[in-house]
Design a protein around this motif. Structure first.
Motif, PDB file in Angstrom:
ATOM      1  N   PRO A  60       0.465  -1.524   0.142  1.00  0.00           N
ATOM      2  CA  PRO A  60       0.333  -0.378  -0.055  1.00  0.00           C
ATOM      3  C   PRO A  60       0.905   0.505  -0.242  1.00  0.00           C
ATOM      4  O   PRO A  60       1.768   1.659   0.698  1.00  0.00           O
ATOM      5  CB  PRO A  60      -0.375  -0.245   1.058  1.00  0.00           C
ATOM      6  CG  PRO A  60      -0.787  -1.838   1.822  1.00  0.00           C
ATOM      7  CD  PRO A  60       0.872  -1.961   1.078  1.00  0.00           C
ATOM      8  N   GLY A  61       0.410   2.361  -1.088  1.00  0.00           N
ATOM      9  CA  GLY A  61       1.592   3.567  -0.728  1.00  0.00           C
ATOM     10  C   GLY A  61       2.433   2.886  -2.102  1.00  0.00           C
ATOM     11  O   GLY A  61       3.316   4.322  -2.338  1.00  0.00           O
ATOM     12  N   ASP A  62       2.569   2.339  -2.560  1.00  0.00           N
ATOM     13  CA  ASP A  62       3.750   1.881  -4.129  1.00  0.00           C
ATOM     14  C   ASP A  62       2.717   3.123  -5.220  1.00  0.00           C
ATOM     15  O   ASP A  62       1.508   3.116  -5.626  1.00  0.00           O
ATOM     16  CB  ASP A  62       3.746   0.716  -3.950  1.00  0.00           C
ATOM     17  CG  ASP A  62       4.736  -0.016  -3.151  1.00  0.00           C
ATOM     18  OD1 ASP A  62       5.146   1.234  -2.312  1.00  0.00           O
ATOM     19  OD2 ASP A  62       4.843  -1.000  -3.157  1.00  0.00           O
ATOM     20  N   LYS A  63       3.663   3.945  -6.096  1.00  0.00           N
ATOM     21  CA  LYS A  63       3.465   4.440  -7.037  1.00  0.00           C
ATOM     22  C   LYS A  63       4.051   3.672  -8.476  1.00  0.00           C
ATOM     23  O   LYS A  63       5.058   2.663  -8.124  1.00  0.00           O
ATOM     24  CB  LYS A  63       4.020   5.816  -7.103  1.00  0.00           C
ATOM     25  CG  LYS A  63       3.597   5.587  -8.332  1.00  0.00           C
ATOM     26  CD  LYS A  63       4.824   7.570  -9.053  1.00  0.00           C
ATOM     27  CE  LYS A  63       4.149   8.221 -10.049  1.00  0.00           C
ATOM     28  NZ  LYS A  63       4.669   9.890 -10.383  1.00  0.00           N
ATOM     29  N   VAL A 100      -3.139   2.713  -3.341  1.00  0.00           N
ATOM     30  CA  VAL A 100      -3.574   2.502  -1.718  1.00  0.00           C
ATOM     31  C   VAL A 100      -4.313   1.789  -0.770  1.00  0.00           C
ATOM     32  O   VAL A 100      -6.113   1.679  -1.974  1.00  0.00           O
ATOM     33  CB  VAL A 100      -4.184   4.171  -1.059  1.00  0.00           C
ATOM     34  CG1 VAL A 100      -4.596   4.273   0.575  1.00  0.00           C
ATOM     35  CG2 VAL A 100      -3.254   5.744  -1.755  1.00  0.00           C
ATOM     36  N   ASN A 101      -4.072   0.890   0.011  1.00  0.00           N
ATOM     37  CA  ASN A 101      -5.233  -0.433   0.027  1.00  0.00           C
ATOM     38  C   ASN A 101      -6.092   0.857   1.579  1.00  0.00           C
ATOM     39  O   ASN A 101      -5.839   1.032   2.972  1.00  0.00           O
ATOM     40  CB  ASN A 101      -4.605  -1.557   0.711  1.00  0.00           C
ATOM     41  CG  ASN A 101      -5.608  -2.382   0.937  1.00  0.00           C
ATOM     42  OD1 ASN A 101      -6.800  -2.143   0.502  1.00  0.00           O
ATOM     43  ND2 ASN A 101      -5.459  -3.872   1.085  1.00  0.00           N
ATOM     44  N   GLU A 102      -7.495   0.809   1.661  1.00  0.00           N
ATOM     45  CA  GLU A 102      -8.294   1.482   2.345  1.00  0.00           C
ATOM     46  C   GLU A 102      -8.617  -0.152   3.358  1.00  0.00           C
ATOM     47  O   GLU A 102      -9.196   0.753   4.335  1.00  0.00           O
ATOM     48  CB  GLU A 102      -9.578   2.297   1.706  1.00  0.00           C
ATOM     49  CG  GLU A 102      -9.596   3.175   0.487  1.00  0.00           C
ATOM     50  CD  GLU A 102      -8.465   4.485   1.526  1.00  0.00           C
ATOM     51  OE1 GLU A 102      -8.647   4.675   2.223  1.00  0.00           O
ATOM     52  OE2 GLU A 102      -8.001   5.626   0.339  1.00  0.00           O
ATOM     53  N   THR A 103      -8.208  -0.759   3.832  1.00  0.00           N
ATOM     54  CA  THR A 103      -8.223  -1.687   4.011  1.00  0.00           C
ATOM     55  C   THR A 103      -7.510  -2.631   4.700  1.00  0.00           C
ATOM     56  O   THR A 103      -6.040  -2.156   4.374  1.00  0.00           O
ATOM     57  CB  THR A 103      -9.672  -2.606   3.777  1.00  0.00           C
ATOM     58  OG1 THR A 103      -8.820  -4.096   3.089  1.00  0.00           O
ATOM     59  CG2 THR A 103     -10.659  -2.063   2.954  1.00  0.00           C
ATOM     60  N   ALA A 134      -2.915  -1.147   9.656  1.00  0.00           N
ATOM     61  CA  ALA A 134      -3.859  -1.394  10.618  1.00  0.00           C
ATOM     62  C   ALA A 134      -4.591  -0.299  11.320  1.00  0.00           C
ATOM     63  O   ALA A 134      -5.617   0.249  11.978  1.00  0.00           O
ATOM     64  CB  ALA A 134      -3.764  -2.620  11.777  1.00  0.00           C
ATOM     65  N   ARG A 135      -4.059   1.048  11.325  1.00  0.00           N
ATOM     66  CA  ARG A 135      -3.874   2.250  12.306  1.00  0.00           C
ATOM     67  C   ARG A 135      -4.071   3.209  10.992  1.00  0.00           C
ATOM     68  O   ARG A 135      -5.047   4.089  12.244  1.00  0.00           O
ATOM     69  CB  ARG A 135      -2.194   2.580  12.475  1.00  0.00           C
ATOM     70  CG  ARG A 135      -1.944   1.982  14.041  1.00  0.00           C
ATOM     71  CD  ARG A 135      -0.665   2.368  13.824  1.00  0.00           C
ATOM     72  NE  ARG A 135       0.039   2.748  12.961  1.00  0.00           N
ATOM     73  CZ  ARG A 135       1.476   2.875  12.930  1.00  0.00           C
ATOM     74  NH1 ARG A 135       1.789   3.620  13.942  1.00  0.00           N
ATOM     75  NH2 ARG A 135       2.249   2.782  11.523  1.00  0.00           N
ATOM     76  N   ASN A 136      -5.113   3.073  10.238  1.00  0.00           N
ATOM     77  CA  ASN A 136      -5.701   3.410   8.661  1.00  0.00           C
ATOM     78  C   ASN A 136      -6.860   3.907   9.609  1.00  0.00           C
ATOM     79  O   ASN A 136      -7.333   2.713   9.720  1.00  0.00           O
ATOM     80  CB  ASN A 136      -5.032   2.939   7.562  1.00  0.00           C
ATOM     81  CG  ASN A 136      -3.941   2.845   6.734  1.00  0.00           C
ATOM     82  OD1 ASN A 136      -2.788   3.407   7.761  1.00  0.00           O
ATOM     83  ND2 ASN A 136      -3.677   2.346   5.895  1.00  0.00           N
ATOM     84  N   ALA A 152      -9.096  11.615   9.355  1.00  0.00           N
ATOM     85  CA  ALA A 152      -8.264  10.017   8.418  1.00  0.00           C
ATOM     86  C   ALA A 152      -7.391  10.105   9.003  1.00  0.00           C
ATOM     87  O   ALA A 152      -6.283  11.723   7.774  1.00  0.00           O
ATOM     88  CB  ALA A 152      -9.119  10.581   7.633  1.00  0.00           C
ATOM     89  N   LEU A 153      -6.149   9.310   8.876  1.00  0.00           N
ATOM     90  CA  LEU A 153      -5.296   8.983   8.539  1.00  0.00           C
ATOM     91  C   LEU A 153      -4.931   7.535   7.318  1.00  0.00           C
ATOM     92  O   LEU A 153      -5.296   6.468   8.101  1.00  0.00           O
ATOM     93  CB  LEU A 153      -4.169   8.876  10.380  1.00  0.00           C
ATOM     94  CG  LEU A 153      -4.672   9.794  11.265  1.00  0.00           C
ATOM     95  CD1 LEU A 153      -4.111   9.180  12.830  1.00  0.00           C
ATOM     96  CD2 LEU A 153      -3.564  11.126  10.953  1.00  0.00           C
TER      97      LEU A 153
END
Length: 453
Positions: A60-63, A100-103, A134-136, A152-153
């Protein structure tokens, strides 16, 4: 003779056909095959190799950047839903986005490039995205400037969004504090102080931090770094509100500010709140009837929010919440005074308890300083940090027990040099210090909040 002539004619026709019909111009053998569609992939700017046919593993977060060998159109999908493409940019010659993985669960994001309707000119690339941090997520925030907002973090991208009650969104970034593990620093154009003390710290589903919120006491636009508490685990069962709580509160107006120190009890399945409103800070069971305030609690307009209404004055209401941290709860109020909307109201409470555990906590104080507090078992504490002007903050405190008629879980904190008095309380991983309501010593309206690890 006719047979020979017929055969010759047939041979001549075959010969003409094999030569393209005698100058008829390009048969099927003259059509060039269309080149196959290929793609190249980069992840975070580096060439990537597929794990298997067109399957790539990403975090998650990779471009991701995809470059096709010919002009294409693009489609994409997530299975299951949860992957979003931030900063998406697509042209016929390139596709790029931050995945981005929202889960917290893994998912596959598929990007399909199509050069034409021909299936041979279509290519689907799959990106297996691991579960997000997990803190997202979204946290309901209660700030000492009297506002309730949603924070939202996203720890995978280092991004935050503040959404206020008018649905206005303020976005920015944050980064880990290199000098304090587990603490993160907000970046914001609102910060104009010598030192950036806008930070936050987490424990389980609770965040304590400081941010440059609007100064509600000012008639003009102004911002100041002020504390907040945020949670994504608000209590939704009314009966679970029951309990005895120690409470600190501040009211900060344009010209005056006050402190509030008291104890209250919620009972009757979370429907009734009785607070002791006396100057001696009595335990609720010892509070004189004349000093008791009774409030009725009902469900609020949103899940996890509750409305308390004063029985003797139904026009006096407040929106409350109880944030769960482990098996304990933190009582929270943030709002504006009904008589003056420029006066910010903030209340925080923790379950009463006799324990006074040692530990280390991190948090902010209303003047804007950020610090690390170390509470010792011998009724002392030290706090080291930084003020907004960049100066070092160093304090040493000695706590004294309250009287038997006063709440457990609170301690007295006198300053023998200046004569100023403060109070401290612990509970639900929270350590708090409040100034006594004494304008002569300037302690009224001071509040310090720390989240214990």
């Amino acid at each position: 003779m006719r047979k020979w002539n017929l055969a010759a004619g047939i041979l001549a026709a075959v010969a003409l056909a094999s030569c393209g019909g005698g100058g008829g111009g390009g048969g099927l053998a003259g059509v060039a095959a269309k080149p196959a569609l290929t793609t190249s992939v980069k992840i975070n700017g580096q060439a990537a190799t597929a794990q298997s046919a067109d399957l790539y593993a990403v975090k998650p977060g990779d471009k991701v950047e995809i470059t096709p060998s010919q002009n294409v159109s693009w489609t994409s999908s997530s299975a299951p839903a949860g992957i979003t493409a931030n900063a998406l940019a697509s042209t016929p010659t390139q596709w790029s986005a931050q995945l981005v993985n929202e889960t917290a669960s893994a998912a596959t994001y598929t990007v399909t490039a199509s050069a034409s309707a021909d299936a041979a000119s279509t290519r689907s690339l799959q990106f297996a995205v691991s579960g997000g941090d997990a803190r997202n997520g979204s946290y309901k925030a209660f700030a000492t400037n009297g506002t309730r907002q949603t924070l939202a973090l996203n720890f995978d991208t280092g991004a935050y969004n503040w959404t206020d009650s008018n649905n206005a969104v303020l976005s920015g970034s944050f980064a880990a504090d290199a000098n304090e593990a587990g603490t993160y620093v907000f970046q914001s154009a609102r910060i104009a102080t010598a030192a950036n003390t806008a930070r936050f710290h987490l424990n389980q589903d609770t965040v304590i931090g400081a941010f440059p919120f609007a100064v509600t006491q000012s008639a003009n636009e102004a911002f100041a770094i002020q504390p907040f508490v945020a949670s994504r685990a608000l209590e939704t069962q009314q009966a679970a509100l029951d309990g005895v709580y120690n409470r600190f509160g501040i009211d900060v107006g344009p010209t005056t500010q006050t402190s509030d120190i008291s104890q209250f009890e919620i009972s009757a399945g979370g429907t009734k709140l009785v607070r002791c409103n006396d100057a001696s800070i009595s335990r609720i069971e010892l509070c004189q009837p004349a000093d008791q305030q009774t409030w009725l609690i009902s469900p609020g307009s949103a899940s996890g929010m509750w409305t308390m209404t004063e029985a003797a004055s139904p026009s006096n209401t407040a929106n409350i919440a109880l944030a769960r941290i482990g098996n304990q709860k933190i009582f929270l109020i943030a709002g504006k005074s009904a008589s003056d909307p420029r006066t910010a109201v903030f209340r925080i409470g923790v379950p009463e308890g006799t324990a006074w555990p040692a530990g280390t906590g991190y948090g902010s104080a209303t003047p804007g300083s950020w610090g690390r507090v170390q509470v010792a078992a011998n009724n002392t504490s030290t706090r080291n940090g930084v003020a907004t002007d960049g100066s070092a903050v160093q304090t040493f405190n000695t706590f004294y027990p309250m009287s038997a008629s006063q709440p457990n879980g609170m301690r007295l904190l006198p300053n023998t040099t200046t004569g100023a008095t403060y109070f401290a309380m612990q509970g639900a991983k929270l350590f708090a210090i409040i100034g006594a309501n004494n304008p002569a010593h300037g302690t009224n309206g001071y509040l310090q909040l720390s989240l214990m690890d």
